[in-house]
Design a protein around this motif. Structure first.
Motif, short mmCIF file in Angstrom:
data_model
loop_
_atom_site.label_atom_id
_atom_site.label_comp_id
_atom_site.label_asym_id
_atom_site.label_seq_id
_atom_site.Cartn_x
_atom_site.Cartn_y
_atom_site.Cartn_z
N VAL A 147 49.68 65.69 31.70
CA VAL A 147 49.89 64.42 32.21
C VAL A 147 49.10 63.17 31.33
CG1 VAL A 147 49.18 62.95 34.37
CG2 VAL A 147 49.98 65.21 34.74
N CYS A 148 47.92 63.81 30.97
CA CYS A 148 47.09 62.87 30.10
C CYS A 148 48.06 62.33 28.66
CB CYS A 148 45.91 63.55 29.49
SG CYS A 148 44.70 63.90 30.67
N LYS A 149 49.02 63.30 28.28
CA LYS A 149 49.70 62.84 27.02
C LYS A 149 51.00 62.12 27.39
CE LYS A 149 48.35 66.93 24.50
NZ LYS A 149 48.86 68.27 24.05
N GLU A 150 51.18 61.78 28.67
CA GLU A 150 52.40 61.21 29.17
C GLU A 150 52.28 59.54 29.06
OE1 GLU A 150 55.24 62.56 29.63
OE2 GLU A 150 55.08 64.57 30.55
N ASP A 151 53.36 58.88 29.11
CA ASP A 151 53.09 57.54 29.31
C ASP A 151 53.34 57.10 30.50
OD1 ASP A 151 53.32 54.48 29.04
OD2 ASP A 151 55.62 54.53 28.22
N ARG A 152 51.65 56.74 30.88
CA ARG A 152 51.57 56.38 32.59
C ARG A 152 52.04 54.85 33.00
NH1 ARG A 152 45.68 58.55 32.95
NH2 ARG A 152 45.84 58.24 30.91
N GLY A 153 52.24 53.95 31.68
CA GLY A 153 52.44 52.61 31.96
C GLY A 153 51.76 51.86 32.73
N ALA A 154 52.06 50.88 33.42
CA ALA A 154 51.25 49.90 34.10
C ALA A 154 51.83 50.01 35.53
CB ALA A 154 51.25 48.48 33.52
N ILE A 155 50.90 49.63 36.43
CA ILE A 155 51.25 49.67 37.93
C ILE A 155 52.26 48.37 38.18
CG2 ILE A 155 49.04 48.42 38.76
CD1 ILE A 155 49.28 50.37 41.27
N TYR A 156 53.23 48.35 38.95
CA TYR A 156 54.09 47.29 39.26
C TYR A 156 53.71 46.78 40.68
CZ TYR A 156 58.30 44.85 40.45
OH TYR A 156 59.20 43.76 40.87
N THR A 157 53.09 45.56 40.82
CA THR A 157 52.55 45.12 42.04
C THR A 157 53.40 43.75 42.27
OG1 THR A 157 50.92 43.97 40.67
CG2 THR A 157 50.39 45.93 41.97
N PRO A 158 54.54 43.60 42.94
CA PRO A 158 55.47 42.68 43.02
C PRO A 158 55.03 41.88 44.17
CG PRO A 158 56.48 44.54 44.23
CD PRO A 158 55.22 44.98 43.52
N VAL A 159 54.20 41.95 44.92
CA VAL A 159 53.65 40.95 46.09
C VAL A 159 52.32 40.69 45.92
CG1 VAL A 159 53.49 40.61 48.48
CG2 VAL A 159 55.37 42.17 47.60
N ALA A 160 52.01 39.14 45.75
CA ALA A 160 50.70 38.80 45.53
C ALA A 160 50.29 38.20 46.79
CB ALA A 160 50.66 37.68 44.61
N ILE A 161 48.97 38.63 47.24
CA ILE A 161 48.43 38.11 48.53
C ILE A 161 47.27 37.00 47.95
CG2 ILE A 161 46.89 38.68 50.49
CD1 ILE A 161 49.50 40.23 50.53
N MET A 162 47.82 35.72 48.66
CA MET A 162 47.02 34.60 48.20
C MET A 162 45.99 34.28 49.06
SD MET A 162 46.78 31.90 46.34
CE MET A 162 48.41 31.72 45.44
N TRP A 163 44.67 34.30 48.65
CA TRP A 163 43.51 33.99 49.36
C TRP A 163 42.93 32.72 48.69
CZ3 TRP A 163 39.87 38.83 49.54
CH2 TRP A 163 40.56 39.93 50.55
N ASP A 164 42.01 32.12 49.34
CA ASP A 164 41.15 30.84 49.08
C ASP A 164 40.26 31.35 48.15
OD1 ASP A 164 39.65 28.53 48.87
OD2 ASP A 164 38.71 28.99 50.79
N GLN A 165 39.86 30.90 47.11
CA GLN A 165 39.03 31.29 45.90
C GLN A 165 37.55 31.20 46.70
OE1 GLN A 165 38.04 28.73 42.38
NE2 GLN A 165 38.77 26.77 43.85
N TYR A 166 37.10 30.58 47.55
CA TYR A 166 35.86 30.42 48.14
C TYR A 166 35.93 31.31 49.60
CZ TYR A 166 35.24 27.08 44.57
OH TYR A 166 35.38 26.34 43.48
N HIS A 167 36.86 32.11 49.63
CA HIS A 167 36.98 32.92 51.02
C HIS A 167 35.74 33.47 51.61
CE1 HIS A 167 37.01 36.57 48.95
NE2 HIS A 167 37.61 36.18 48.14
N GLY A 168 34.87 34.10 50.83
CA GLY A 168 33.59 34.79 51.31
C GLY A 168 33.68 36.07 52.32
N HIS A 169 34.90 36.57 51.83
CA HIS A 169 35.41 37.93 52.45
C HIS A 169 34.99 39.03 51.84
CE1 HIS A 169 38.01 40.57 55.04
NE2 HIS A 169 38.41 40.83 53.91
N PHE A 170 33.97 40.00 52.67
CA PHE A 170 33.23 40.86 52.13
C PHE A 170 32.73 41.81 53.27
CE2 PHE A 170 29.88 43.14 49.53
CZ PHE A 170 30.83 43.87 48.59
N SER A 171 33.01 43.08 53.06
CA SER A 171 32.51 43.91 54.16
C SER A 171 30.99 43.95 54.56
CB SER A 171 33.21 45.16 54.01
OG SER A 171 32.58 45.86 52.81
N ASN A 172 30.23 43.91 53.52
CA ASN A 172 28.87 43.78 53.87
C ASN A 172 28.29 42.57 54.31
OD1 ASN A 172 28.85 46.31 52.70
ND2 ASN A 172 28.17 45.82 50.61
N TYR A 173 29.26 41.54 54.30
CA TYR A 173 28.75 40.27 55.06
C TYR A 173 28.80 40.42 56.62
CZ TYR A 173 28.55 38.10 50.50
OH TYR A 173 28.26 37.89 49.18
#
Length: 322
Positions: free
Chosen positions: A1-27
């Protein structure tokens, strides 16, 4: 598997957040650990918990290993993203309270004109509708508010029943606007509206934040139905089976990576794994490409079959060349 072409993950859907969201589990579940949650803040928790549900009964170390019907097809971006970044995603889904100024609204309009799908809730735009071109959302919004618990989806052809009633704003679809989801009653109020704009589409949802009110864990079934539709439209394959997956693109085609998180012991941890996975949790999966496949090969077994068994606690990587 290490010698195979693994390419790049395809993520067609973007989740849009506010850049100042303050979302973090430790908060402690609140923005920056300082402010009270709004319904938009709770949507961020509910969406992540719904896309990647924790299953303590079936999956060991379920905080890290999760199985979702939607797969791992998402990126998270913010409202500080460049036009180039926005344009790189087939679909963008707004999550939480995302401020929209004139410049950002113009970026979103350009994104849709160029062929993107913008999924946004009325609660996220009700105060900034005037920043968008007239007719952009394809609906006349009223001041009336109603409740419902049952809807019908033309996406899946199913009646969707929610655990508790949800509140929505009443809208009238403009001429040419599709209404794929509506209340399952005599009124048939629009709950999801799709408006063609330029080369793209604006998908406006009407139930408040597409979640159960006051909940930080439960999105509506309407949300899941819509997200499954986005995946069906964006992914190059369909995947049938109770399995976690993601899709990669390499130089010669597509890789479908399948993870069976079940059957490795409820009490196992990464330090003390159970060595004998339970075969009764083996998963049968069928992958169907939407293109003419030149060749098919599973990397570990060499199988050329599109229906395969993923043993409990194991993975399979199916390469489909186009």
């Amino acid at each position: 598997v290490c010698k195979e072409d693994r390419g790049a993950i395809y993520t067609p859907v973007a989740i849009m957040w506010d850049q100042y969201h303050g979302h973090f589990s430790n908060y402690h579940g609140t923005p920056w650990g300082l402010f009270d949650n709004t319904e938009g803040d709770l949507m961020m928790h509910a969406l992540m918990n719904s896309l990647f549900p924790e299953d303590k009964e079936k999956i060991c170390y379920s905080r890290g290993f999760r199985t979702s019907a939607h797969g791992d097809v998402f990126d998270v971006i913010t409202n500080a993203s460049s036009q180039e970044t926005l344009n790189s995603y087939p679909a963008i889904f707004f999550c939480g309270d995302v401020p929209i100024d004139d410049a950002f609204a113009a970026k979103l309009v350009t994104y849709v004109k160029r062929g993107g799908k913008l999924v946004i809730n009325y609660k996220q735009v009700e105060s900034v509708v005037d920043k968008f071109p007239r007719g952009f959302f394809g609906a006349e919004i009223t001041a009336e508010r109603r409740k419902s618990r049952i809807s019908y989806s033309r996406f899946s052809g199913k009646t969707l029943e929610e655990r508790i009633p949800f509140t929505y704003t009443v809208a009238q679809a403009a001429k040419g606007t599709e209404v794929p989801v509506f209340t399952a009653d005599d009124v048939r109020d629009p709950l999801v509206l799709i408006r063609k704009y330029g080369k793209g589409r604006v998908i406006l949802t009407m139930p408040d934040f597409l979640k159960e009110r006051y909940s930080n864990s439960a999105m509506l079934n309407i949300f899941h139905d819509l997200m499954l539709q986005l995946g069906r439209e964006a992914l190059p394959v369909t995947i049938d089976g109770d399995i976690q997956f993601h899709v990669n693109r390499n130089k010669k085609g597509w890789l479908v990576v399948l993870y069976n998180n079940y059957g490795v012991g409820f009490n196992a941890t990464w330090q003390y794994p159970q060595r004998k996975p339970d075969s009764k949790f083996d998963a049968k999966v069928t992958v169907t490409p939407k293109f003419k496949a030149k060749s098919i090969r599973e990397w570990f077994t060499g199988s050329k079959d599109l229906t395969l068994t993923v043993p409990a606690g194991d993975i399979r990587i199916l390469e489909i060349r186009d």
